[in-house]
Design an enzyme around this catalytic site. Structure first.
Site, short mmCIF file in Angstrom:
data_model
loop_
_atom_site.label_atom_id
_atom_site.label_comp_id
_atom_site.label_asym_id
_atom_site.label_seq_id
_atom_site.Cartn_x
_atom_site.Cartn_y
_atom_site.Cartn_z
CG ASP A 9 -2.12 -0.87 1.08
OD1 ASP A 9 -2.73 -0.87 0.00
OD2 ASP A 9 -2.47 -1.58 2.04
CG HIS A 10 2.58 2.67 3.52
ND1 HIS A 10 3.04 2.51 4.80
CD2 HIS A 10 1.28 3.00 3.64
CE1 HIS A 10 2.06 2.76 5.66
NE2 HIS A 10 0.98 3.04 4.98
#
Length: 394
Positions: free
Chosen positions: A186-187
């Site tokens: 996600d990051h």
């Protein structure tokens, strides 16, 4: 509108008040959960005005993930929605969809992470919006990519970690697959998206036209395979698990001491020779069969096992002191509270107080500095629909 302030020739006003790099840039966010919102938060921390469009009756699902931190929103939501505005729009309502279109007409960037085809079906796809606003950078982040047989499949972080082979590389040899401890996909996808947006803004400064930017959790996962894949492509050997170490370097991994784990990274032949007398093995330094890293890799099990036996005999403070004194990189393997207590962690100033946050809890700021200054967290995450009236003029 220039996409960045001109730092080379600052006006008197700019000298008085240091501008953030993306001040004057407007971003519309049609995203929820983590990847899309974190991308937009990066842009917000860099100075952009980010307007988050949320559904009625609850807004972003992440508002309910974890314990409440501020204004009835969870810690997870606050972590990736700082310095933004929030408006409510029902994308099932044609009138609200038209409000969003008009909002995007005035925007520089749109960030979205809905399934491919969802926004196109609402008349909010890139072709429609970029025809109305040719300067728009339309950035999409999804699970599996913009094409292919799985492009419509949902995929949260652990799902894509499993699909992309990352879990099979994590953990101890012979043990079960393990998820990586943080939201690396996600990051990471958010960071790739932000890099793509910044590149498109730089190009637009010359061409006057926007770009469509796409990335996905799967593409990010594949990107993290760079070094292991190179070895696999060269030898055909599937990479083995090395929980704290490196497959190709010895000694370069974690060890238990009498009272806690440490990492020792003797990453070249010279460092290995310096390490030998420190751990009471001076004969290793003169052993011709251990002279090169390739030779040591062939004897990994023997060397690592004996070194583990030695390091267990004394506390980690002792080993960290003597190994560091010899010029060999080493560190304790910290838990989160230990990492936060480290003087170096405090010195870099990544934790900042958040203006307007109900609880006095510092959150993580942008890991960038400009001219020695870290961009500040400008304000707390917004309450649901907090800025609807101001933005839509209702």
């Amino acid at each position: 509108m220039a996409w960045l302030p001109d730092w080379r020739h600052p006006t008197p006003a700019r000298r008085r008040k240091r501008m953030l790099p993306l001040e004057g840039i407007k971003v519309v966010e049609l995203a929820q959960n983590l990847a899309g919102p974190f991308c937009a938060q990066i842009l917000a921390h860099l100075g952009a005005e980010v307007i988050k469009v949320e559904k009625p009756n609850g807004g972003d699902d992440a508002r309910g993930w974890g314990r409440v931190l501020s204004h009835a929103a969870s810690s997870s939501f606050n972590a990736v929605n700082l310095s933004k505005k929030s408006v409510v729009a029902d994308l099932k309502d044609p009138a609200d969809v038209e409000k969003v279109r008009r909002l995007v007409d005035t925007a520089d960037v749109l960030v979205q992470n809905m399934r491919p085809g969802t926004l196109e079906g609402l008349g909010l796809g890139p072709e429609t919006l970029m025809a109305r606003n040719p300067r728009l950078i339309y950035c999409s982040v999804n699970a599996y990519g913009a094409s292919g047989p799985k492009k419509m499949d949902p995929g949260y972080e652990p799902i894509v970690q499993a699909f992309a082979g990352m879990m099979m590389m994590s953990g101890f040899p012979g043990g079960p697959p393990m998820r990586m401890g943080t939201q690396v996909l996600d990051h990471g996808s958010a960071m790739w998206a932000a890099i793509g947006v910044l590149a498109a803004l730089a190009e637009r400064h010359h061409t006057g036209r926007g770009r469509k930017v796409d990335t996905s959790l799967l593409e990010t996962a594949i990107g993290w395979w760079t070094n292991p894949y190179a070895g696999y492509a060269t030898t055909g050997e599937v990479p083995e698990r090395h929980p704290t170490g490196s497959r190709g370097v010895v000694v370069f991994e974690g060890f238990e001491t009498a009272d806690g784990p440490i990492i020792v990274a003797a990453g070249n032949d010279g460092l290995f020779r310096k390490l030998c007398p420190v751990i009471g093995k001076p004969e290793w330094a003169s052993d011709p069969s251990l002279a090169t890293n390739r030779q040591r890799v062939d004897r990994r099990e023997e060397l690592v096992g004996e070194m583990q036996r030695v390091l267990k005999t004394k506390p980690r403070a002792h080993w960290l002191e003597v190994i560091a004194a010899a010029g060999i990189p080493c560190t304790p393997i910290n838990a989160l509270p230990e990492m936060l207590a480290e003087p170096q962690t405090q010195a870099v100033g990544m934790l900042q107080k958040v203006p307007g946050l109900e609880r006095d809890v510092p959150l993580i700021a942008l890991p960038l500095q400009f001219d020695g200054q870290r961009p500040p967290i400008r304000h707390r995450a917004p309450t649901l629909g907090e800025n609807t009236k101001d933005v839509f003029g209702e």
